[in-house]
Design an enzyme around this catalytic site. Structure first.
Site, PDB file in Angstrom:
ATOM      1  N   THR A  96      -6.118   3.473  -4.624  1.00 32.77           N
ATOM      2  CA  THR A  96      -5.607   4.320  -5.696  1.00 32.77           C
ATOM      3  C   THR A  96      -4.919   3.484  -6.765  1.00 32.77           C
ATOM      4  O   THR A  96      -5.189   3.635  -7.961  1.00 32.77           O
ATOM      5  CB  THR A  96      -4.640   5.362  -5.129  1.00 32.77           C
ATOM      6  OG1 THR A  96      -5.339   6.201  -4.202  1.00 32.77           O
ATOM      7  CG2 THR A  96      -4.056   6.228  -6.237  1.00 32.77           C
ATOM      8  N   CYS A 141     -10.937   3.085   0.082  1.00 32.13           N
ATOM      9  CA  CYS A 141      -9.553   3.258   0.530  1.00 32.13           C
ATOM     10  C   CYS A 141      -9.407   2.420   1.793  1.00 32.13           C
ATOM     11  O   CYS A 141     -10.285   2.451   2.663  1.00 32.13           O
ATOM     12  CB  CYS A 141      -9.259   4.731   0.815  1.00 32.13           C
ATOM     13  SG  CYS A 141      -7.645   5.038   1.577  1.00 32.13           S
ATOM     14  N   THR A 142      -8.311   1.680   1.904  1.00 29.98           N
ATOM     15  CA  THR A 142      -8.163   0.748   3.030  1.00 29.98           C
ATOM     16  C   THR A 142      -7.941   1.453   4.365  1.00 29.98           C
ATOM     17  O   THR A 142      -7.962   0.801   5.411  1.00 29.98           O
ATOM     18  CB  THR A 142      -7.018  -0.250   2.762  1.00 29.98           C
ATOM     19  OG1 THR A 142      -5.882   0.440   2.217  1.00 29.98           O
ATOM     20  CG2 THR A 142      -7.471  -1.326   1.791  1.00 29.98           C
ATOM     21  N   HIS A 143      -7.759   2.765   4.356  1.00 30.77           N
ATOM     22  CA  HIS A 143      -7.709   3.510   5.617  1.00 30.77           C
ATOM     23  C   HIS A 143      -9.103   3.640   6.249  1.00 30.77           C
ATOM     24  O   HIS A 143      -9.234   3.722   7.476  1.00 30.77           O
ATOM     25  CB  HIS A 143      -7.171   4.929   5.389  1.00 30.77           C
ATOM     26  CG  HIS A 143      -5.691   5.021   5.227  1.00 30.77           C
ATOM     27  ND1 HIS A 143      -5.040   4.598   4.092  1.00 30.77           N
ATOM     28  CD2 HIS A 143      -4.738   5.510   6.056  1.00 30.77           C
ATOM     29  CE1 HIS A 143      -3.746   4.831   4.234  1.00 30.77           C
ATOM     30  NE2 HIS A 143      -3.542   5.386   5.404  1.00 30.77           N
ATOM     31  N   TYR A 167      -0.475   8.380  -2.402  1.00 26.59           N
ATOM     32  CA  TYR A 167      -0.509   8.192  -3.847  1.00 26.59           C
ATOM     33  C   TYR A 167      -1.696   8.932  -4.467  1.00 26.59           C
ATOM     34  O   TYR A 167      -1.701   9.202  -5.667  1.00 26.59           O
ATOM     35  CB  TYR A 167      -0.653   6.709  -4.201  1.00 26.59           C
ATOM     36  CG  TYR A 167       0.582   5.859  -4.031  1.00 26.59           C
ATOM     37  CD1 TYR A 167       1.747   6.333  -3.443  1.00 26.59           C
ATOM     38  CD2 TYR A 167       0.582   4.531  -4.465  1.00 26.59           C
ATOM     39  CE1 TYR A 167       2.864   5.532  -3.287  1.00 26.59           C
ATOM     40  CE2 TYR A 167       1.686   3.718  -4.328  1.00 26.59           C
ATOM     41  CZ  TYR A 167       2.831   4.210  -3.731  1.00 26.59           C
ATOM     42  OH  TYR A 167       3.929   3.398  -3.588  1.00 26.59           O
ATOM     43  N   GLY A 168      -2.705   9.202  -3.663  1.00 26.88           N
ATOM     44  CA  GLY A 168      -3.976   9.695  -4.184  1.00 26.88           C
ATOM     45  C   GLY A 168      -3.932  11.020  -4.904  1.00 26.88           C
ATOM     46  O   GLY A 168      -4.825  11.334  -5.684  1.00 26.88           O
ATOM     47  N   ASP A 179       0.868  -1.182   0.000  1.00 31.80           N
ATOM     48  CA  ASP A 179       0.000   0.000   0.000  1.00 31.80           C
ATOM     49  C   ASP A 179       0.894   1.219   0.000  1.00 31.80           C
ATOM     50  O   ASP A 179       2.100   1.128   0.288  1.00 31.80           O
ATOM     51  CB  ASP A 179      -0.917  -0.011   1.229  1.00 31.80           C
ATOM     52  CG  ASP A 179      -1.926   1.139   1.224  1.00 31.80           C
ATOM     53  OD1 ASP A 179      -2.263   1.637   0.125  1.00 31.80           O
ATOM     54  OD2 ASP A 179      -2.372   1.554   2.301  1.00 31.80           O
ATOM     55  N   SER A 180       0.306   2.372  -0.288  1.00 28.41           N
ATOM     56  CA  SER A 180       1.067   3.607  -0.276  1.00 28.41           C
ATOM     57  C   SER A 180       1.502   3.986   1.134  1.00 28.41           C
ATOM     58  O   SER A 180       2.448   4.745   1.311  1.00 28.41           O
ATOM     59  CB  SER A 180       0.242   4.748  -0.880  1.00 28.41           C
ATOM     60  OG  SER A 180      -0.963   4.911  -0.155  1.00 28.41           O
ATOM     61  N   CYS A 197      -4.462  -1.092  -2.001  1.00 26.24           N
ATOM     62  CA  CYS A 197      -4.460   0.358  -2.166  1.00 26.24           C
ATOM     63  C   CYS A 197      -5.526   0.702  -3.188  1.00 26.24           C
ATOM     64  O   CYS A 197      -5.444   0.267  -4.351  1.00 26.24           O
ATOM     65  CB  CYS A 197      -3.085   0.822  -2.650  1.00 26.24           C
ATOM     66  SG  CYS A 197      -2.962   2.590  -3.001  1.00 26.24           S
TER      67      CYS A 197
END
Length: 270
Positions: free
Chosen positions: A75, A185-187, A42-43, A10-11, A73
């Site tokens: 993005t 988004c995985t956040h 990255y977004g 992931d970023s 990710c």
């Protein structure tokens, strides 16, 4: 059977929500995680830059002899959707598993999508959903402040700043009467309760990390690549920036204490 590890990148640290689900669904698997913390987010990057970063991330994971790669990710999955087409090992992003899950649960065919600016601008989730079912109406909103809020620990239900930002972002989706929301988004699952509090209990939240972990399990089983070890697997963590403080933040994403050593990677070498 194959005891090589699963590679996840992931970023930043949001992909650890996918690792959390992998640990629950596939407890016998080893996992190698790379977070490109030196170049997050990255977004807001161009497609060319995102492609370059993703290729380097995957090259690093391949150097660890992984048996499958997950781009955890939103993005990368959206903007660089064909990035894994030429790999010699199984690959998945979060896009297809997540869209399929959302299309399966919506009742009124009105689905909301939240993600980074690059993810929303790409229109990838919209295309994927409407390919599954052309009757689906899609309502999109980029939420650029969610990632820094999560990574700086503003995640508890009582965090007023996060709730206010969520209300600003999500009110148009609520007014659109969506019944399903893709957290693209995985956040975002880290602030799931705040998001749900704004939208109400009538909206089903789709966790891209969970759906991707389920897809990974199905893929490994179908290809005969599941681990044969009797004991629980292990995790290795790598980042492209400072390792200090990783364990505390990673523990928030994983929901457990991190006892593993974290290693720094010079990603420009890949």
């Amino acid at each position: 059977m194959d005891n090589r590890p699963i590679g996840v990148f992931d970023s930043g640290l949001g992909g650890l929500t996918a690792v959390k689900e992998l640990l629950r669904i596939l407890p016998k698997e080893n996992i190698v995680y790379f977070g490109d913390t030196g170049r997050v987010p990255y977004g807001s990057r161009s497609r060319e830059t995102i492609m370059k970063y993703a290729k380097q991330d995957m090259a690093f994971l391949q150097s660890k002899n992984v048996k499958m790669i997950i781009a955890a990710c939103g993005t990368v999955s959206s903007v660089a959707s064909g990035i894994g087409d030429n790999l010699s090992l199984p690959f998945t992003g979060v896009l297809k598993p997540t869209a399929a899950a959302a299309a399966a649960v919506t009742k009124n065919k009105r689905i909301g999508i939240i993600g980074t600016t690059a993810t929303i601008r790409s229109g990838s989730y919209r295309r994927e959903l409407q390919a599954v079912d052309p009757r689906i109406e899609v309502f999109e909103k980029d939420c650029p402040l969610f990632v820094p809020l999560v990574e700086n620990g503003f995640i508890n239900d009582g965090e007023e700043v996060t709730r206010l930002v969520a209300e600003r972002y999500l009110t148009p989706l609520k007014e659109a009467e969506i019944d399903t929301l893709i957290m693209g988004c995985t956040h975002y699952p880290i602030i799931r309760s705040i998001i749900s509090g704004v939208l109400g209990s009538g909206v089903t939240l789709i966790d891209s990390g969970r759906e991707t972990a389920l897809f990974c399990a199905e893929t490994l089983k179908a290809k005969g690549l599941l681990s044969s070890r009797p004991e629980e697997g292990d995790c290795s963590f790598f980042v492209s920036d400072r390792v200090e403080g990783f364990s505390q933040i990673a523990g928030i994403f994983l929901g457990r204490n991190i006892k593993h050593e974290v290693s720094h990677v010079d990603i420009d070498l890949y």
